[in-house]
Motif scaffolding. Sequence first.
Motif, PDB file in Angstrom:
ATOM      1  N   GLN A  60      26.930  37.557   8.231  1.00  0.00           N
ATOM      2  CA  GLN A  60      25.656  38.274   8.102  1.00  0.00           C
ATOM      3  C   GLN A  60      25.382  39.026   9.399  1.00  0.00           C
ATOM      4  N   GLY A  61      24.947  40.264   9.285  1.00  0.00           N
ATOM      5  CA  GLY A  61      24.649  41.073  10.464  1.00  0.00           C
ATOM      6  C   GLY A  61      25.781  42.029  10.801  1.00  0.00           C
ATOM      7  N   GLU A  62      25.430  43.087  11.527  1.00  0.00           N
ATOM      8  CA  GLU A  62      26.424  44.116  11.855  1.00  0.00           C
ATOM      9  C   GLU A  62      26.413  44.471  13.341  1.00  0.00           C
ATOM     10  N   GLY A  63      25.980  43.544  14.156  1.00  0.00           N
ATOM     11  CA  GLY A  63      25.924  43.806  15.587  1.00  0.00           C
ATOM     12  C   GLY A  63      27.297  44.016  16.199  1.00  0.00           C
ATOM     13  N   GLU A  64      27.311  44.659  17.362  1.00  0.00           N
ATOM     14  CA  GLU A  64      28.581  44.906  18.050  1.00  0.00           C
ATOM     15  C   GLU A  64      29.204  43.605  18.551  1.00  0.00           C
ATOM     16  N   GLU A  65      28.379  42.650  18.953  1.00  0.00           N
ATOM     17  CA  GLU A  65      28.875  41.363  19.420  1.00  0.00           C
ATOM     18  C   GLU A  65      28.839  40.347  18.277  1.00  0.00           C
ATOM     19  N   THR A  66      29.796  39.421  18.317  1.00  0.00           N
ATOM     20  CA  THR A  66      29.944  38.445  17.236  1.00  0.00           C
ATOM     21  C   THR A  66      29.635  37.036  17.722  1.00  0.00           C
ATOM     22  N   VAL A  67      28.915  36.288  16.898  1.00  0.00           N
ATOM     23  CA  VAL A  67      28.639  34.877  17.151  1.00  0.00           C
ATOM     24  C   VAL A  67      29.281  34.070  16.034  1.00  0.00           C
ATOM     25  N   VAL A  68      30.149  33.129  16.389  1.00  0.00           N
ATOM     26  CA  VAL A  68      30.810  32.259  15.407  1.00  0.00           C
ATOM     27  C   VAL A  68      30.156  30.893  15.450  1.00  0.00           C
ATOM     28  N   LEU A  69      29.684  30.424  14.297  1.00  0.00           N
ATOM     29  CA  LEU A  69      29.000  29.141  14.198  1.00  0.00           C
ATOM     30  C   LEU A  69      29.919  28.067  13.627  1.00  0.00           C
ATOM     31  N   LEU A  70      29.925  26.901  14.290  1.00  0.00           N
ATOM     32  CA  LEU A  70      30.704  25.758  13.830  1.00  0.00           C
ATOM     33  C   LEU A  70      29.766  24.583  13.566  1.00  0.00           C
ATOM     34  N   ALA A 125      41.520  31.390  10.481  1.00  0.00           N
ATOM     35  CA  ALA A 125      40.482  32.040   9.674  1.00  0.00           C
ATOM     36  C   ALA A 125      39.929  33.269  10.388  1.00  0.00           C
ATOM     37  N   LEU A 126      39.675  33.136  11.684  1.00  0.00           N
ATOM     38  CA  LEU A 126      39.139  34.262  12.454  1.00  0.00           C
ATOM     39  C   LEU A 126      40.172  35.373  12.590  1.00  0.00           C
ATOM     40  N   GLN A 127      41.426  35.000  12.714  1.00  0.00           N
ATOM     41  CA  GLN A 127      42.493  35.998  12.773  1.00  0.00           C
ATOM     42  C   GLN A 127      42.561  36.790  11.470  1.00  0.00           C
ATOM     43  N   GLN A 128      42.389  36.097  10.358  1.00  0.00           N
ATOM     44  CA  GLN A 128      42.403  36.765   9.049  1.00  0.00           C
ATOM     45  C   GLN A 128      41.277  37.781   8.934  1.00  0.00           C
ATOM     46  N   LEU A 129      40.186  37.522   9.643  1.00  0.00           N
ATOM     47  CA  LEU A 129      39.026  38.417   9.608  1.00  0.00           C
ATOM     48  C   LEU A 129      39.049  39.451  10.743  1.00  0.00           C
ATOM     49  N   ASP A 130      40.137  39.469  11.515  1.00  0.00           N
ATOM     50  CA  ASP A 130      40.285  40.381  12.656  1.00  0.00           C
ATOM     51  C   ASP A 130      39.176  40.202  13.685  1.00  0.00           C
ATOM     52  N   ILE A 131      38.774  38.965  13.880  1.00  0.00           N
ATOM     53  CA  ILE A 131      37.766  38.636  14.889  1.00  0.00           C
ATOM     54  C   ILE A 131      38.477  37.996  16.077  1.00  0.00           C
ATOM     55  N   ASP A 132      38.552  38.702  17.177  1.00  0.00           N
ATOM     56  CA  ASP A 132      39.308  38.189  18.328  1.00  0.00           C
ATOM     57  C   ASP A 132      38.497  38.157  19.617  1.00  0.00           C
ATOM     58  N   LYS A 133      37.172  38.426  19.519  1.00  0.00           N
ATOM     59  CA  LYS A 133      36.294  38.315  20.687  1.00  0.00           C
ATOM     60  C   LYS A 133      34.906  37.927  20.196  1.00  0.00           C
ATOM     61  N   LYS A 152      42.374  26.609  24.554  1.00  0.00           N
ATOM     62  CA  LYS A 152      43.586  27.116  23.903  1.00  0.00           C
ATOM     63  C   LYS A 152      43.579  28.634  23.762  1.00  0.00           C
ATOM     64  N   TYR A 153      42.391  29.184  23.534  1.00  0.00           N
ATOM     65  CA  TYR A 153      42.289  30.630  23.299  1.00  0.00           C
ATOM     66  C   TYR A 153      41.232  31.228  24.229  1.00  0.00           C
ATOM     67  N   PRO A 154      41.437  31.142  25.536  1.00  0.00           N
ATOM     68  CA  PRO A 154      40.419  31.579  26.510  1.00  0.00           C
ATOM     69  C   PRO A 154      40.092  33.056  26.447  1.00  0.00           C
ATOM     70  N   ASN A 155      41.032  33.880  26.003  1.00  0.00           N
ATOM     71  CA  ASN A 155      40.795  35.318  25.963  1.00  0.00           C
ATOM     72  C   ASN A 155      39.941  35.750  24.774  1.00  0.00           C
ATOM     73  N   GLU A 156      39.714  34.837  23.846  1.00  0.00           N
ATOM     74  CA  GLU A 156      38.950  35.190  22.646  1.00  0.00           C
ATOM     75  C   GLU A 156      37.457  34.859  22.782  1.00  0.00           C
ATOM     76  N   VAL A 157      37.142  33.825  23.546  1.00  0.00           N
ATOM     77  CA  VAL A 157      35.763  33.329  23.603  1.00  0.00           C
ATOM     78  C   VAL A 157      35.036  33.896  24.818  1.00  0.00           C
ATOM     79  N   SER A 158      33.934  34.610  24.570  1.00  0.00           N
ATOM     80  CA  SER A 158      33.177  35.234  25.666  1.00  0.00           C
ATOM     81  C   SER A 158      32.084  34.320  26.199  1.00  0.00           C
ATOM     82  N   ALA A 159      31.692  33.286  25.423  1.00  0.00           N
ATOM     83  CA  ALA A 159      30.700  32.311  25.861  1.00  0.00           C
ATOM     84  C   ALA A 159      30.720  31.141  24.891  1.00  0.00           C
TER      85      ALA A 159
END
Length: 312
Positions: A60-70, A125-133, A152-159
């Motif tokens: 949901q949402g179309e912002g330039e930055e992405t928030v992934v909820l777990l 799952a995130l790779q399938q959605l082309d979400i890498d940051k 494991k994936y330090p280059n993907e997570v900005s915070a």
Amino acid sequence: MKKTLSIIGKIIAVLAIVIVLFLAIVFLVNIICNKMEQGKIESYGQFVTVDGKNMNVFIQGEGEETVVLLPGYGTATPALDFKLLIDELSPFYKVVAIEPFGYGLSDETDKERSTENIVSEMHEALQQLDIDKFTLMGHSIAGIYGLDYVNKYPNEVSAFVGIDSSVPTQPGMDVELPVKTFEFVEKSGLLRLIMKVSGDPYAGLAFDAQTVEQMKMISNKNMYNATTLNEMEHISSNFKGAQDLTFPKDLPLLLFVQANNAGVEGWIPLHEEQVKDSVYGKMIPMEGSHYLHHTQFKEIADNFRQFMKEAK
């Protein structure tokens, strides 16, 4: 004496019959209700293929930055459980709620619920959605999985943002949980009965009636299924495996923490220890239950936005 023993024997026999009949009725009612509810559950989100199975993801949402909820452990309907927070964040961000296997509308899996497997599946799952940051925001045990992910994936997570998130060294996580008991309670139908008589867990919250109805039905479907019970079996080893991990010092780290957690000794100091060495670390105590995002969703969203502005 013989007459007394005979009476006692008859009473025991009658009680045994009553208990058997009660359990049989509870079992049958649960089966009937499950079948009736199955057709009433409404789809949401989209499926991505992970390890040959369907994992449900809600965006949901179309912002330039992405928030992934777990989600936290046992949150049967992650995307709906986060709805109030998603609605606050989505005007400013692209919000992605992942429903791990065994949760929400996702498939179950026979694969062991180790941190390694869970994190790998979320990454796929995130790779399938082309979400890498993205910013990784997690509730409860997602603090353990998130800690592994950012290493494991330090280059993907900005915070990383924790919502009363678990800490690897918190006390009491080395005990053996009664998995078989939970399995019996679920399979027998007693779980449905217990949830019914325990009162409405969503009473007084801001969820609309339709969302509450869906959450209850999906909870009846998912609670203590084979996949989440397997995760329960791995809780102790997953916590132990994370004890040597720390958040990268240069990773912005924001922790929303229940202010008065009487169940875990040193809850606030444990989180203070996590943020103390971070260049952009902050801990915010909040009044409320473990599910802070049910009542403090506006405050979480506002503080998160301000924190991210400062971290830049």
